[in-house]
Design an enzyme around this catalytic site. Structure first.
Site, PDB file in Angstrom:
ATOM      1  CE  LYS A  21      35.961  30.270  33.744  1.00 22.32           C
ATOM      2  NZ  LYS A  21      36.136  31.013  34.994  1.00 22.32           N
ATOM      3  CE  LYS A 117      52.126  38.446  44.394  1.00 20.04           C
ATOM      4  NZ  LYS A 117      52.491  37.777  43.137  1.00 20.04           N
ATOM      5  CD  GLU A 485      36.006  47.619  36.252  1.00 20.80           C
ATOM      6  OE1 GLU A 485      36.602  46.579  35.939  1.00 20.80           O
ATOM      7  OE2 GLU A 485      36.306  48.292  37.251  1.00 20.80           O
ATOM      8  CG  HIS A 643      41.337  47.564  44.398  1.00 16.98           C
ATOM      9  ND1 HIS A 643      40.816  47.228  45.623  1.00 16.98           N
ATOM     10  CD2 HIS A 643      41.390  46.410  43.681  1.00 16.98           C
ATOM     11  CE1 HIS A 643      40.563  45.925  45.642  1.00 16.98           C
ATOM     12  NE2 HIS A 643      40.906  45.410  44.476  1.00 16.98           N
ATOM     13  CB  CYS A 645      43.035  42.410  45.742  1.00 16.90           C
ATOM     14  SG  CYS A 645      43.052  42.540  43.976  1.00 16.90           S
ATOM     15  CG  HIS A 696      37.818  36.376  46.158  1.00 15.96           C
ATOM     16  ND1 HIS A 696      38.185  37.337  47.064  1.00 15.96           N
ATOM     17  CD2 HIS A 696      38.426  36.695  44.999  1.00 15.96           C
ATOM     18  CE1 HIS A 696      38.995  38.197  46.472  1.00 15.96           C
ATOM     19  NE2 HIS A 696      39.153  37.835  45.229  1.00 15.96           N
TER      20      HIS A 696
HETATM   21  N1  GLN Z   1      38.385  47.510  39.074  1.00 17.53           N
HETATM   22  C1  GLN Z   1      38.588  46.110  38.982  1.00 17.53           C
HETATM   23  C2  GLN Z   1      37.274  45.375  39.203  1.00 17.53           C
HETATM   24  O1  GLN Z   1      36.492  45.802  39.963  1.00 17.53           O
HETATM   25  C3  GLN Z   1      39.584  45.614  40.008  1.00 17.53           C
HETATM   26  C4  GLN Z   1      39.802  44.123  39.922  1.00 17.53           C
HETATM   27  C5  GLN Z   1      40.856  43.588  40.844  1.00 17.53           C
HETATM   28  O2  GLN Z   1      41.302  44.244  41.729  1.00 17.53           O
HETATM   29  N2  GLN Z   1      41.257  42.364  40.684  1.00 17.53           N
HETATM   30  O3  GLN Z   1      37.032  44.356  38.620  1.00 17.53           O
HETATM   31 ZN    ZN Z   2      40.937  43.515  43.778  1.00 17.77          ZN
END
Ligand code: GLN
Ligand code: ZN
Length: 755
Positions: A21, A117, A485, A643, A645, A696
C-alpha cells in the site's frame, strides 16, 4: 492412514505492514520508481512463499499476488484492456493503474473501470470490459514470471489463475458479443498459458472458478462445459500439465456432475461455506483425482476446531482415498490478516482463540498430519467457555415487539412534514460524510492514541477541523452539511471501539480494494453501548452553521459485515445487538438537536447469499429489520438518510426501499448509473442521490459531466426525489480535488434548478 498433503489457495499480499500500500501510493505520487515498487512486491511474494514452505505446505500458490486486483491482472493477461487506457501511451504498470483507479494528467483523462464486491467478501474486484473489438489473446507474462521468480528462489509453486468461465462470467459486455463469442479465443489463450507454464516447469496449474458457486443456469452450464471440454483436451495434447479446478465461497451443486465428468486432475471444494459439498461428494468422486478439501476457513480469524475438521475429513475419506486428499483452505487467505504474532496489546487469553493466515498454515499441517499433541491442545481450547453472556442485552432483545421495527407515520406523510421542516431547494446537495483525511488529521489521531497529546488537545484540533470543514462547505454552497468524520479512522472500527463486546487488533489489516485496507474489529461477546459516541462532535458541528448538519452513523448490518463475527451465536442476534446500541445513539442525536441522521449501510449486500434462493430466508429477513430497528423510534420530522456502495443493488431495490429510510445515496457513477432502471422499475419511494462522480479517483469531474449525469437520473426518476452528491465518502481524496469537484457539483445542481 493420515492425509499428509496440504494446500493454500492464496496468501495475503499487502505486506505484513502494508508495505505494498505505502509503496504503491508513493509510486502514484511519483516518489518511488517502478523498479523500487517492483522490489517491494517481490519481497512480499518471497515472504509468503517462505512462510508457506516453512509450514510444510505441499501446494504453494504463485500468481496470487496482485498490484491491485487479480481479475484486472487476468484482463491484462488476456489483452482485455480497453483502448482508452492503451491509448494513453503509459508503461504497462501505469496503464494497469489507470484502469484500476483512473488517470488524469498530461496524457489524458480517463475514468477507472467499475469496481464490484468479490462474491460474499469485503474485497472488491475490477470489472473487465469487453466490446466487439476486444481481441482476447494471451499477451501477459505475469503467471510465468512469478512462477519463475519463485523457482529461482527455490520454491515450487502452483500457478493460480482466475479461470476462463469466471472471467467471462464477471466481465461486462458493451457490444453485441457475449461470453459465448469469446470461448474459442479464451480456450486458446488459457491453453497457451498452460504450455508456457509447463515449459517453465510447472507441474500443476490451478484454475480458480468461484463463479461456479453461484446459481448456474443451463446457458452458463453450457458455457462452462464448452470451455473446459476443449481446454482440457488441448492441454492434454499440448503440454500434459495437471489441472486443478478450484472453487470456493460455496458449493457447486449445479455443476458437480459436469465437473466430475470433465476429468480434471484435481478438484477443489469448499467444505466451510459449501453447505452441500459433502453431500455432493457422496454422490461419487473419480479415482486418481486429487481432492483439495477446503476445511480450514479462509475467512474467519478463529482457531479451527480440530475435532470438527477431523470429523469432516473422516467423512471425506470414506469416499476419497486419503492419499488423494489435500487439506486446504476454504478460500484464499487474502481475506484474513497476516499473523497473530503482530498483536502485542491483546491478552494471551484472547489471542489464543485467533488464527490468522500464518497460524492457519500451521493448522493445515497439524490437521493433515493428525498431530496428536496439537489435537489435544486444541481440544482443551474448545472445551473452555470463551465469553460470559450480557444479561441486560439479552433481556432487551427478547422484549422487542413488531412496533420496534415500524416507523410512523409512513414515508410519504413524513416527506411532507420534512419538506416543511427543512425547506431545502430542489436537487439538494450533500456529501456522504467524510472529508479528506489529510496527514495532520491522521497525525492528530495517532498522537492521541499514543498518549502524546491530551484529550483536550486532540479534541481542540478536531473542532478546528470541523469548523473549517463546515465553513468550506458553506462556501462551496452545499445544502446539507457534514462534520467531516475527522475523529474516525474507519467507519466500522470507530463504532466498534466505542461499544462493549468488541476487541481490537493493532495490525490485522486486510485488503478491501487496491491499496485500501481495513482492520475489522472482532465481535468477541454480547454488544452494547455504554455512552454516547458521536453526539458531542455533531452538536459542536451544528453550532457552527444554520444549515442542517447530518449526524453520521454506521448501520448494524455494515458494522457486523465489516467485523469478524462470532461463531457461537447467529449473525441475526449479533445484528440486533448492534442495532440496539446504534438506536440509543440515534435517539441521543435527535434529543440533542440533530435533525438529519445518516445511518450508513455501505456493506448491506456483503453477506447476501450467493444463491438467490437463499437471499430472504438466510439474510434479508433479518438484515432489513435490523436497520429498521435502529430508526423506527425517531420523530416524523427527523430525516433518516442511508448510504450504500460498491455493489450491484439492482436486484434488491425493493428490500432497500423497505429499510424505510427517507433518503438514500448510492455509489453509482462507476457502474454507469445502471441502477436507475431498477429504481424506476421498482417505483422506488425513498428519495435518492445516485452518486454523480467517482470519488475513488482523483480526477475532477466537470460541471457538464455532472449535469449530464443528472439528466440521465431525471430521465428515469421523479425530479422531486433527487439529491445531488458524490458517490462515497471523501476521506481518501486530497483537499484540492475535493473542493474543485464539489464546486462543480453544486454548480451542476444549480443548472438543473434553473431548467
Ligand atoms: N460516511 C462514510 C464516509 O463518508 C461512508 C463511507 C462508505 O460508504 N464507505 O466515509
Ligand atoms: Zn460509500
Amino acid at each position: 492412514m493420515t492425509i499428509q498433503k496440504t494446500s493454500v489457495i492464496g496468501f495475503p499480499r499487502i505486506g505484513k505492514n502494508r508495505e505494498l500500500k505505502f509503496a504503491s501510493e508513493k509510486f502514484f505520487k511519483g516518489e518511488l520508481s517502478e523498479a523500487e515498487l517492483q522490489k517491494v512486491a517481490a519481497e512480499i511474494r518471497r515472504y509468503g512463499w517462505e512462510k508457506q514452505k516453512a509450514a510444510g505446505i505441499s501446494y504453494i500458490p504463485s500468481n496470487d499476488f496482485s498490484f491491485y486486483d487479480n481479475v484486472l491482472d487476468t484482463a491484462f493477461l488476456l489483452n482485455v484492456i480497453p483502448k482508452r487506457y492503451q491509448n494513453l501511451g503509459l508503461s504497462e504498470l501505469e496503464t494497469y493503474f489507470a484502469a484500476s483507479h483512473g488517470y488524469q494528467g498530461e496524457k489524458g483523462d480517463v475514468k477507472a473501470l467499475p469496481m464490484k464486491k468479490w462474491f460474499n467478501t469485503n474485497y472488491h474486484y475490477i470489472v473487465p470490459e469487453i466490446d466487439d473489438a476486444t481481441d482476447l489473446k494471451l499477451t501477459g507474462k505475469k503467471p510465468v514470471e512469478e512462477f519463475n521468480e519463485a523457482k529461482a528462489l527455490g520454491f515450487e509453486t502452483v500457478p493460480t489463475v482466475i479461470g476462463a468461465y469466471t472471467f467471462l462470467r464477471l466481465a461486462r459486455y458493451n457490444g453485441q458479443k457475449k461470453a459465448e463469442d469469446f470461448v474459442t479465443a479464451a480456450v486458446s489463450a488459457y491453453a497457451k498459458l498452460a504450455s508456457e507454464l509447463a515449459a517453465a516447469g510447472a507441474k500443476w496449474i490451478s484454475f480458480a472458478e468461484p463463479a461456479l458457486v453461484f446459481d448456474v443456469n443451463a446457458e452458463e452450464k453450457r458455457l462452462f462445459k464448452s470451455i473446459y471440454k476443449t481446454l482440457l483436451s488441448k492441454i492434454r495434447t499440448e503440454s500434459g500439465v495437471q489441472i486443478a479446478l478450484q472453487t470456493y465461497f460455496g458449493d457447486i451443486r449445479d455443476v458437480y456432475q459436469d465437473v466430475i465428468d470433465l476429468g480434471f486432475d484435481g478438484i477443489g471444494l469448499d467444505f466451510v461455506e459449501g453447505s452441500k459439498s459433502l453431500e455432493l461428494l457422496k454422490t461419487g468422486f473419480p479415482k486418481d483425482t486429487l481432492l483439495f478439501a477446503g476445511v480450514v476457513n479462509g475467512k474467519n480469524i478463529w482457531r479451527a476446531d480440530y475435532a470438527q475438521k477431523k470429523a469432516i475429513l473422516s467423512e471425506i475419506e470414506r469416499i476419497v482415498d486419503a492419499s488423494n486428499v489435500v487439506v486446504s483452505t476454504s478460500c484464499s487467505l487474502l481475506h484474513v490478516p497476516y499473523t497473530v504474532a503482530a498483536e502485542q496489546k491483546l491478552s494471551a487469553d484472547v489471542l489464543k482463540h485467533f488464527a490468522f493466515a500464518e497460524e492457519k498454515l500451521t493448522e493445515l499441517s497439524e490437521i493433515a498430519r493428525a498431530d496428536a499433541a496439537a489435537f489435544e491442545k486444541n481440544q482443551v481450547l474448545f472445551a473452555s467457555t470463551r465469553v460470559q453472556e450480557n444479561a441486560s442485552v439479552q433481556k432487551e432483545l427478547s422484549s422487542l415487539t413488531s412496533s420496534d421495527f415500524e416507523r410512523k407515520p409512513n414515508r410519504l406523510e413524513r416527506r411532507e412534514i420534512q419538506k416543511n421542516e427543512f425547506k431545502l431547494p430542489a436537487f439538494p446537495t450533500t456529501t456522504i460524510g467524510s472529508f479528506p483525511q489529510t496527514a495532520d488529521v491522521r497525525a492528530n489521531r495517532a498522537a492521541f492514541r499514543k498518549g502524546e497529546i491530551s484529550r483536550e488537545q486532540y479534541e481542540e484540533f478536531n473542532q478546528k477541523k470541523i469548523a473549517e470543514c463546515i465553513q468550506q462547505q458553506e462556501e462551496i454552497g452545499l445544502d446539507v452539511i457534514v462534520h467531516g468524520e475527522f475523529e474516525r479512522n474507519d467507519m466500522v472500527e470507530y463504532f466498534g471501539s466505542k461499544m462493549d463486546g468488541y476487541v481490537f487488533t493493532q495490525n490485522a489489516w486486510v485488503q478491501s480494494y487496491g491499496t485500501r485496507c481495513v482492520k475489522p474489529p472482532i465481535v468477541w461477546g454480547d454488544v452494547s453501548r455504554s455512552a454516547p459516541i458521536t453526539v458531542e462532535w455533531s452538536v459542536f458541528a451544528q453550532k457552527q452553521t444554520k444549515k442542517p448538519v447530518k449526524g453520521m452513523l454506521t448501520g448494524p448490518v455494515t458494522i457486523l459485515n465489516w467485523s469478524f463475527p462470532r461463531e457461537d451465536v447467529s449473525l441475526k442476534t449479533q445484528a440486533e445487538q448492534i442495532a440496539l446500541a446504534i438506536r440509543d445513539e440515534v435517539l441521543d442525536l435527535e434529543k440533542n438537536g440533530i435533525r438529519i441522521i445518516q445511518i450508513d449501510e455501505a456493506a448491506l449486500r456483503e453477506k447476501l447469499p450467493l444463491r438467490k434462493s437463499d437471499w430472504h430466508k438466510e439474510y434479508l429477513d433479518w438484515a432489513i429489520p435490523a436497520f429498521r430497528l435502529v430508526h423506527a423510534k425517531v420523530k416524523p420530522e427527523t430525516q433518516i438518510h442511508t448510504h450504500m456502495c460498491y455493489s450491484e443493488f439492482g436486484d434488491i431495490v425493493k428490500d432497500i426501499d423497505n429499510m424505510d429510510a427517507d433518503v438514500i445515496t448510492f455509489e453509482a457513477s462507476r457502474s454507469n448509473l445502471k441502477l436507475l432502471d431498477a429504481l424506476n422499475e421498482a417505483k422506488f419511494e425513498t428519495q435518492v442521490g445516485p452518486g454523480v462522480y467517482d470519488i475513488h479517483s482523483p480526477r475532477v469531474p466537470s460541471v457538464e459531466e455532472i449535469v449530464e449525469a443528472l439528466h440521465r437520473i431525471i430521465d428515469k426518476l421523479p425530479k422531486q426525489n433527487i439529491w445531488v452528491n458524490p458517490d462515497c465518502g471523501l476521506k481518501t481524496r486530497g483537499v484540492t480535488e475535493t473542493t474543485a469537484s464539489l464546486k462543480n457539483l453544486v454548480a451542476a445542481a444549480k443548472v438543473l434548478r434553473t431548467n
